[in-house]
Scaffold this motif. Sequence first.
Motif, PDB file in Angstrom:
ATOM      1  N   LEU A  37      31.552  70.704  42.474  1.00 21.77           N
ATOM      2  CA  LEU A  37      30.313  71.571  43.134  1.00 21.77           C
ATOM      3  C   LEU A  37      29.783  72.312  42.185  1.00 21.77           C
ATOM      4  O   LEU A  37      30.561  73.240  41.498  1.00 21.77           O
ATOM      5  CB  LEU A  37      30.959  72.397  44.353  1.00 21.77           C
ATOM      6  CG  LEU A  37      31.604  71.444  45.584  1.00 21.77           C
ATOM      7  CD1 LEU A  37      32.079  72.559  46.654  1.00 21.77           C
ATOM      8  CD2 LEU A  37      30.466  70.642  46.254  1.00 21.77           C
ATOM      9  N   VAL A  38      28.537  72.523  41.945  1.00 23.76           N
ATOM     10  CA  VAL A  38      28.130  73.056  40.911  1.00 23.76           C
ATOM     11  C   VAL A  38      27.350  74.535  41.435  1.00 23.76           C
ATOM     12  O   VAL A  38      26.704  74.458  42.575  1.00 23.76           O
ATOM     13  CB  VAL A  38      27.302  72.520  39.817  1.00 23.76           C
ATOM     14  CG1 VAL A  38      28.222  71.459  39.091  1.00 23.76           C
ATOM     15  CG2 VAL A  38      26.044  71.805  40.494  1.00 23.76           C
ATOM     16  N   HIS A  39      27.037  75.414  40.397  1.00 25.77           N
ATOM     17  CA  HIS A  39      26.079  76.440  40.638  1.00 25.77           C
ATOM     18  C   HIS A  39      24.530  75.979  40.672  1.00 25.77           C
ATOM     19  O   HIS A  39      24.377  75.096  40.093  1.00 25.77           O
ATOM     20  CB  HIS A  39      26.205  77.618  39.551  1.00 25.77           C
ATOM     21  CG  HIS A  39      25.826  78.893  39.880  1.00 25.77           C
ATOM     22  ND1 HIS A  39      24.369  79.236  39.438  1.00 25.77           N
ATOM     23  CD2 HIS A  39      26.258  80.012  40.486  1.00 25.77           C
ATOM     24  CE1 HIS A  39      24.252  80.328  40.077  1.00 25.77           C
ATOM     25  NE2 HIS A  39      25.288  80.974  40.463  1.00 25.77           N
ATOM     26  N   PRO A  40      24.084  76.555  41.635  1.00 25.69           N
ATOM     27  CA  PRO A  40      22.520  76.176  41.886  1.00 25.69           C
ATOM     28  C   PRO A  40      21.647  76.274  40.360  1.00 25.69           C
ATOM     29  O   PRO A  40      20.615  75.876  40.249  1.00 25.69           O
ATOM     30  CB  PRO A  40      21.819  77.203  42.595  1.00 25.69           C
ATOM     31  CG  PRO A  40      23.187  77.775  43.297  1.00 25.69           C
ATOM     32  CD  PRO A  40      24.032  77.717  42.470  1.00 25.69           C
TER      33      PRO A  40
END
Lengths: 878, 443
Positions: B267-270
């Motif tokens: 899951l990545v940072h926006p």
Amino acid sequence: MGPLSRDAWAQRLGAFRASPSAFMAGPEGEDLGRDLLGDLRSEKLSEQTKVSLLALSLEYPAQLWPDVSAAEVAATSLLDTLVLLPPRPSALRRPLLLAATTALAAGGALGPTSGASCRLLPLLLGLAAGSDLGRGFVPASEQRPLQATACECLRELESCKPGLLGGSLGLLRGLLGQEGPVQPLSLLLALALRNTLVLQSRVGAGLGGLLTDKVSPTGGGPWDWTLVEEGDGRLQPQAPSWPAAEEGEGERSLTAREHSPEEARELRAAVIQLLDTSYLLTPVAQAQLLWLLGWALRGLQGQPPALFKPQLVRLLGTAQLTLLHAVLALKAAFGEALFTAQDEALLLRRLTLAAQHPALPPPTHLFYLHCLLSFPENWPLGPEGEEAAPLLLGPQLCRGLLPSLLHDPMALLARLHLLCLLCAEDEEEEKGHLPSPRHYLEELLAGLRQRAALDEGPRALATVCFQASYLVTRCLAGQPTVLTPLIHGLAQLYRVRPMLASHFVDFLDQVDSELREPLKVVLRQEVVSRPGRDEALCWHLKMLAKVADGDAQSATLNFLQAAAAHCMNWDLQQGLLRVCRALLRAGVRGGLVDLLQVLARQLEDPDGRDHARLYYILLAHLAGPKLGVALGPSLAPPALASSLVAENQGFVAALMVQEAPALVRLSVGSHGVKGPLPVLKLQPEALEPIYSLELRFRVEGQLYAPLQAVHVPCLCPGRPARPLLLPLQPRCPAPARLDVHALYTTSTGLTCHAHLPPLFVNFADLFLPFPKPPEGAGLGFFEELWDSCLPEGAESCVWCPLGPQGLEGLVSHHLEPFVVVAQPPTSYYVAIHLPPNSKLLLRLEAALADGVPVALRTDDWAVLPLAGDYLRGLAAAL
Amino acid sequence: MAQRAVWLISHEPGTPLCGTVRFSRRYPTVEKRARVFNGASYVPIPEDGPFLKALLFELRLLDDDKDFVESRDSCSRINKTSIYGLLIGGEELWPVVAFLKNDIIYACVPLVEQTLSPRPPLISVSGVSQGFEFLFGIQDFLYSGQKNDSELNTKLSQLPDLLLQACPFGTLLDANLKNSLDNTNFASVTQPQKQPAWKTGTYKGKPQVSISITEKVKSMQYDKQGIADTWQVVGTVTCKCDLEGIMPNVTISLNLPTNGSPLQDILVHPCVTSLDSAILTSSSIDAMDDSAFSGPYKFPLTPPLESFNLCYYTSQVPVPPILGFYQMKEEEVQLRITINLKLHESVKNNFEFCEAHIPFYNRGPITHLEYKTSFGQLEVFREKSLLIWIIGQKFPKSMEISLSGTVTFGAKSHEKQPFDPICIGETAYLKIFFTGHVNVIVT
């Protein structure tokens, strides 16, 4: 009152916040709004205190300024305060703008006739455009923050009055393209654009040049309210709920009109402009933008949803709740047009992953699980709005989402729901190599029951167990392979921990009969197979009151008999009696009579004995259906929340006679003249089926002897009833009024009492004929009677008007039975016996065209006026 | 999408009300819209007092769990999300987003832009996710770097001003409240054009990028046939990019060490601008095989000013770092326990701390203990029925340590000793906590 000090205000604000309603009802409440506005200009208060005053006005404008005019005055005052601020940086400008906006929008004052609105709107638009408002109104250092604030204020006003900024679209677009702050302008433009699209298409207009027209609408002239008025001030959902949008008016109106190619191009350019810079927005703002644009463009011709595609991959990678939620909204809005089957599969994969990712907090997991079960599929199979496992979410994907006892209750239930849905599907498919979901489910439920059975376990553990069982029965109804072990497991749980009886009772109330009936049977067996003396007796009795019915009577009664010896305290006795009551309702009679007699003698508590006796009497005296009603749920709402009172009220309602509107009508029929007494013929008519009808009559003025009541076993509406004969025993020959009461039982078993409209006994209703004289002796008989009247009696002559039928018609219609001598059509001698012992004799002779002179004699003076009225009224009665 | 009101409530079991409203904020313009949208089904936002009571009841946080209460315990009242309906004055306020974390209850009521009867599906209410994000944002702000109650109070007192920035009208503008704090502090700084809203200023100075990786190993060892042991690594990559310019472009690439297990569930940072589809699809849901994507994991991004979590991942390590053996035997009045721990050779034998917690549930207080340990010390918490074996910074050279002994328990008193619905009889566990340093190669 002069301005308050800082501390006084702090104290006052604290008191207000503790309970706004109490404060406003108190002595200081009325002045608070005015004092607040006044003290904002006081030089003695620090800016910090003033900000806290403004913060209050941002939260409670409705309390401070309760009506439209007060809100208008407040907004004006706030704007004045803003204008009067010295031209140096101040922490007040921002909150003052917010407060004025809030006062106008929340107070309902926003509109073309409001002076404050007409001042605020151009001011905000000017600030948003970064234009020079002169007189050093905005210090340079505050310009950008105020620009953003002005955008926020405008957005809030546009939300509350859609269409407000329709004329400023071009200006906003221009600002976004140049130097303005990206986020506030983007959100404002997106909202205004959306609202304009909806409103314009509703009136069948296009966007026209709105998107390209860069002239400020305030260019000196008044604000343009046309669009707002076209929208009737109706609010527009910024992100409509999905099913509502399916059939909602919003969508239809959006598709109602095609835009010209020129307009479509401009619109597309504006949307692309917004989407391209969306990356610069904070995640929550990006999500808002996507919801707004998604639903704005939905169904619009010439606006391919592919515009959103470049954003999607980036959004799918994040774990931000709002962003994934916005993607789901796009999915719901566009379906297959934006998401191919592969995209749908990928989205499901990401959701599945996020629903269990250890780096995310539990509330997020739960929300993603909910999203999975409500996933907007391209081609949903099930009915709309029902939770279901998406087709592409196979057992493989769900493996990580299976519930376990280690989960907290909400996660467990959410995952259990998914598991149940898998089990439901599994029925149709062949068993794969994976362990069967049904087996897993059974083990889980067994574990839950084991946990609920723990002696010291908190109630929450039991609650979860029953919730899980309920969920399973709801999802997997009609699957005996699941329900049978469930029933036996629950029975076992009861055996181990009877104190969960309340949960069982609740569970039995909630599930449908498919599960309820067999579960009742096994639970009853559980209870009655145990000798009743342990501390669980109160729970057993509670349980039994729920599950006892006509079956297995002897076992139940044996249990109760054994239990009675141990019911030493009031609680237990009441529990015992409740079971008796349940048995009474179920129609158990035989052995129950003995038990109740024993209880009525043996129970220690007098209240218990009384109840037992009462039940015994009820059982002995009432028929089955009536008993059912008497013991059924109370008809009257209990005045006190006490079960005893409620129960007594139930009895009162069921056993006492109820006052009710009359369900029966009585009419007096034609009267026959047979027998020694006058008889009133009554025709009853029922409005609803009634039973055991008793009609009671009372004569006003004791003119007659008391009347017998009349009984009718049954009356049904629409079924003709036999006429009722009411013999009258007059004490003097006079008409009378009868008071009528009805007592009856309704089909629900209630006994009702009703007062019926009174009945009138007319003078003619009392007429009886004399015994018929032998043939040919009529004249002599009449003359004898005629002569006997005088001298005690009275004589008179009355003119009796005649109708078209003449004398013959009159006599045959009214006096036929009493004619002694007749010489049609000219002469009739009439003799009437008036009980108890009066007579009335009439000679009708020598009729003229319009009337006949009647010579009359009677032996009773009192009859004379009645006879006169009667004769005069005959013609009218014809 | 907007919020009608937000609350912070501290949960105080044992006090008469069981809680206090520490902060609340209402949004009257949103409330006005709610009244129009909800129509006949509109339920107004209650005052703090009634709200507190209803929420604590619904969350089962009042101390009166003893009796069955239908409106809470009925089997048909199934709640599967942190979103509740609160019964207040005979009406039901819905949806209330609420959760408890660190003794604070975070709650808000999102606007629903339609009638509430019938209830629309939750997923279609845009304000719900925003409400969550709002509450998470407040939670992050309150607990980042917070050590004690006075700091918490300071932060709570800053909230009204911060929300004036981050959520002036009930529509959340930025969930990262620290940005708003910076905004208020540096309001006078003239910001350059086209500044991202999530970046409150610009950096001036020597360019540098620092990256740290934190991995948490969660391992469950049953040592029982039929139940597979599990172990999973959850990693967080934290970055701080001090770079000049408004929107510097950076690409961070993570490589696996030799024989390292592939990263999954990323899951990545926006702020990451694009992602390889292999990263998107690599997931622990699939059975592991050689075809799993093993990097390099490239993250092109425009960094915010502050330190941020670039990505989260999970990974399957081949063996657990510490292998445990725990045996318990009930012998009349006492328990005989034996514990062996073995550190895996691939793990660096250097910890910040390492300790094993050995709790005993559903029993009385520890009255007597005899034990023998090959290493470390044992702390006894008699009342809590808990043993803590402090192993320290290092395992001995043999990499193996053991503890054995007998424990005797007193009579159970219901209130004090810990209850557990699973650890009954000879079902028990021991939990090992440790932090260590792992060499990570970042390129």
